[in-house]
Scaffold this motif. Structure first.
Motif, mmCIF file in Angstrom:
data_model
loop_
_atom_site.group_PDB
_atom_site.id
_atom_site.type_symbol
_atom_site.label_atom_id
_atom_site.label_comp_id
_atom_site.label_asym_id
_atom_site.label_seq_id
_atom_site.Cartn_x
_atom_site.Cartn_y
_atom_site.Cartn_z
ATOM 1 N N SER A 10 0.817 -1.211 0.000
ATOM 2 C CA SER A 10 0.000 0.000 0.000
ATOM 3 C C SER A 10 0.851 1.261 0.000
ATOM 4 C CB SER A 10 -0.932 -0.008 1.209
ATOM 5 O OG SER A 10 -0.182 0.013 2.404
ATOM 6 N N ARG A 11 2.134 1.140 0.294
ATOM 7 C CA ARG A 11 3.010 2.310 0.320
ATOM 8 C C ARG A 11 3.613 2.611 -1.050
ATOM 9 N NH1 ARG A 11 7.359 1.130 4.746
ATOM 10 N NH2 ARG A 11 7.984 3.220 4.108
ATOM 11 N N TYR A 12 3.527 1.676 -1.958
ATOM 12 C CA TYR A 12 4.178 1.823 -3.240
ATOM 13 C C TYR A 12 3.394 2.734 -4.180
ATOM 14 C CZ TYR A 12 7.540 -1.915 -2.339
ATOM 15 O OH TYR A 12 8.560 -2.661 -1.848
ATOM 16 N N THR A 13 4.117 3.414 -5.021
ATOM 17 C CA THR A 13 3.497 4.043 -6.179
ATOM 18 C C THR A 13 3.159 2.941 -7.170
ATOM 19 O OG1 THR A 13 4.566 6.187 -5.956
ATOM 20 C CG2 THR A 13 3.934 5.519 -8.176
ATOM 21 N N ASP A 15 0.202 7.571 -6.565
ATOM 22 C CA ASP A 15 1.072 7.342 -5.411
ATOM 23 C C ASP A 15 0.226 7.069 -4.169
ATOM 24 O OD1 ASP A 15 2.043 10.863 -4.903
ATOM 25 O OD2 ASP A 15 0.178 9.813 -4.448
ATOM 26 N N ARG A 16 0.891 6.896 -3.045
ATOM 27 C CA ARG A 16 0.163 6.503 -1.842
ATOM 28 C C ARG A 16 -0.697 7.635 -1.298
ATOM 29 N NH1 ARG A 16 4.652 6.101 2.985
ATOM 30 N NH2 ARG A 16 5.745 8.040 2.560
ATOM 31 N N SER A 17 -0.420 8.874 -1.734
ATOM 32 C CA SER A 17 -1.253 10.016 -1.340
ATOM 33 C C SER A 17 -2.390 10.255 -2.315
ATOM 34 C CB SER A 17 -0.382 11.278 -1.238
ATOM 35 O OG SER A 17 0.609 11.113 -0.246
ATOM 36 N N ARG A 30 -6.999 3.475 -6.413
ATOM 37 C CA ARG A 30 -6.475 2.372 -5.609
ATOM 38 C C ARG A 30 -7.329 2.220 -4.353
ATOM 39 N NH1 ARG A 30 -0.441 3.841 -4.422
ATOM 40 N NH2 ARG A 30 -0.456 1.820 -3.335
ATOM 41 N N ASN A 87 -6.469 0.702 -0.886
ATOM 42 C CA ASN A 87 -5.392 0.135 -0.085
ATOM 43 C C ASN A 87 -5.886 -0.965 0.849
ATOM 44 O OD1 ASN A 87 -3.385 1.705 -1.246
ATOM 45 N ND2 ASN A 87 -3.602 3.335 0.271
ATOM 46 N N ASN A 105 -5.646 -3.779 -1.280
ATOM 47 C CA ASN A 105 -4.359 -3.893 -1.988
ATOM 48 C C ASN A 105 -4.573 -4.034 -3.491
ATOM 49 O OD1 ASN A 105 -2.701 -3.611 0.218
ATOM 50 N ND2 ASN A 105 -2.566 -5.806 0.609
ATOM 51 N N MET A 144 8.082 6.117 -3.916
ATOM 52 C CA MET A 144 7.257 6.934 -3.008
ATOM 53 C C MET A 144 6.891 8.293 -3.599
ATOM 54 S SD MET A 144 6.968 4.766 -0.638
ATOM 55 C CE MET A 144 7.755 3.376 0.149
#
Length: 123
Positions: free
Chosen positions: A30-33, A52-54, A71, A73, A76, A101
């Protein structure tokens, strides 16, 4: 390690829609772009979209306004909703994950790749 599995490809008429999914496994996925790329027959693989994660997103000019990346998260999973499809969108679509990131668009900035799913748009 991140494993990626794409699904949702198929045959659609021009003007139609498809939604591709990419299921990711791995504790930190979930942290990956996440990105989508595509490769048409006889052509090089090209960037389509990234998130991205944001939840910042970026699109290639060829799909901007027609494709939407998102996405979930909790699941996933990354999606790309493709609308107003054209025959030139025909390609194998690949999902990829980057540990950068941030939004990245080059293939060598992505660490993990799925096996791809075929999208065919008939005229």
């Amino acid at each position: 390690q991140v494993q990626l599995v794409e699904s949702g490809g198929g045959l659609v008429q021009a003007g139609g829609s498809l939604r591709l999914s990419c299921a990711a496994s791995g504790r930190t996925s979930s942290r990956y772009t996440m990105g989508w790329f595509r490769q048409a027959p006889g052509k090089e693989r090209e960037f389509v979209s990234a998130i991205d994660r944001s939840l910042n997103t970026f699109y290639s000019n060829s799909v901007k306004g027609r494709f939407t990346i998102s996405r979930d998260n909790a699941k996933n999973t990354v999606y790309v909703q493709m609308t107003s499809l054209k025959p030139e969108d025909t390609a194998v679509y690949y999902c990829a994950a980057s540990s950068a990131m941030r939004l990245v668009i080059l293939m060598n900035q992505y660490d993990y790749w799925g096996q791809g799913t075929q999208v065919t748009v008939s005229s």
